[in-house]
Scaffold this motif. Structure first.
Motif, PDB file in Angstrom:
ATOM      1  N   ALA A 289       0.813  -1.215   0.000  1.00  0.00           N
ATOM      2  CA  ALA A 289       0.000   0.000   0.000  1.00  0.00           C
ATOM      3  C   ALA A 289       0.851   1.273   0.000  1.00  0.00           C
ATOM      4  N   LEU A 290       2.158   1.118   0.266  1.00  0.00           N
ATOM      5  CA  LEU A 290       3.040   2.287   0.386  1.00  0.00           C
ATOM      6  C   LEU A 290       3.802   2.620  -0.890  1.00  0.00           C
ATOM      7  N   VAL A 291       4.095   1.606  -1.698  1.00  0.00           N
ATOM      8  CA  VAL A 291       4.885   1.828  -2.916  1.00  0.00           C
ATOM      9  C   VAL A 291       4.218   1.111  -4.082  1.00  0.00           C
ATOM     10  N   PRO A 292       4.386   1.624  -5.298  1.00  0.00           N
ATOM     11  CA  PRO A 292       3.698   1.035  -6.455  1.00  0.00           C
ATOM     12  C   PRO A 292       4.276  -0.310  -6.850  1.00  0.00           C
ATOM     13  N   THR A 293       3.465  -1.096  -7.523  1.00  0.00           N
ATOM     14  CA  THR A 293       3.909  -2.387  -8.048  1.00  0.00           C
ATOM     15  C   THR A 293       5.157  -2.191  -8.899  1.00  0.00           C
ATOM     16  N   GLY A 294       6.120  -3.079  -8.745  1.00  0.00           N
ATOM     17  CA  GLY A 294       7.370  -2.979  -9.476  1.00  0.00           C
ATOM     18  C   GLY A 294       8.469  -2.286  -8.707  1.00  0.00           C
ATOM     19  N   ALA A 295       8.130  -1.684  -7.583  1.00  0.00           N
ATOM     20  CA  ALA A 295       9.135  -0.998  -6.766  1.00  0.00           C
ATOM     21  C   ALA A 295      10.141  -1.999  -6.217  1.00  0.00           C
ATOM     22  N   ARG A 296      11.358  -1.509  -5.925  1.00  0.00           N
ATOM     23  CA  ARG A 296      12.397  -2.374  -5.365  1.00  0.00           C
ATOM     24  C   ARG A 296      12.244  -2.428  -3.843  1.00  0.00           C
ATOM     25  N   VAL A 297      12.201  -3.636  -3.309  1.00  0.00           N
ATOM     26  CA  VAL A 297      11.987  -3.837  -1.875  1.00  0.00           C
ATOM     27  C   VAL A 297      13.098  -4.712  -1.314  1.00  0.00           C
TER      28      VAL A 297
END
Length: 203
Positions: free
Chosen positions: A39-47
């Motif tokens: 919910a905090l970062v868009p899909t595809g973001a690096r985690v």
């Protein structure tokens, strides 16, 4: 030695995984942390999953379309993670010594998550260093998300870190508190024994 190693001997991977498998069979949602991060970062973001354990959170985030890397010191936990998702990037390293360059990892994560009482179970005296290491791999505007217990009811060891101490370590690492919750379901923090904190690095 970390408090986690003292507690488990570094051999609890299969037992830990079995506990969550039992929760899944009982119908319990075990993906609260992953949903919170999504919910905090868009899909595809690096985690970066810091203290990824058996990979429960990271595997779910990868299923949701995130570009994930997991790091942990416990080989028994990583064995489980690699068996469950061999296609994902798992690295064995001490969070206090984490150097992405040495592991061949790009240091531009949109979000770093430390779930599962990572900070209270670190080696004593390394808490500020770990925050600094994790903050250093965030992209501008990146988020550090950490959930951990603050009292004996929420920890397998005596309490080791307070929220003011954690916030101080974050501030020293250039991070600013964005929000704080009582659960991974984003219930408002009420001063209780567990907190999920969201800090952001400067843009």
């Amino acid at each position: 030695m970390s408090r986690w190693q003292e507690l488990t001997g570094g051999t609890s991977g299969s037992e830990y995984a079995a506990r969550f498998e039992a929760l899944v069979r009982s119908g319990k949602d075990v993906h609260g942390e992953a949903s919170f991060c999504a919910a905090l970062v868009p899909t595809g973001a690096r985690v970066l999953d810091a203290g990824c354990g058996t990979g429960r959170v990271m595997i779910r985030l990868a299923e949701l379309g995130y570009d994930c890397v997991g790091i942990d010191l416990d080989a028994s936990m990583l064995d489980v993670a690699r068996a469950q998702a061999p296609q994902l990037a798992w690295f064995r390293t001490d969070l206090a010594d984490f150097d992405p360059g040495r592991l061949g990892i790009a240091a531009d994560f949109d979000l770093v998550v430390a779930a599962g009482n990572v900070f209270p179970l670190l080696a004593p005296g390394t808490e500020a260093t770990v925050v600094e290491r994790l903050a250093a791999v965030l992209a501008p505007g990146g988020l550090l998300v950490a959930g951990f217990g603050l009292d004996s009811a929420h920890l397998p060891v005596p309490p080791t870190i307070t929220l003011p101490e954690y916030d101080t370590y974050c501030a020293e690492a250039g991070l600013t508190l964005v929000d704080r919750f009582a659960t991974w379901d984003a219930a408002p923090y009420d001063g209780g024994g567990y907190a999920v904190s969201v800090h952001r690095t400067g843009s």
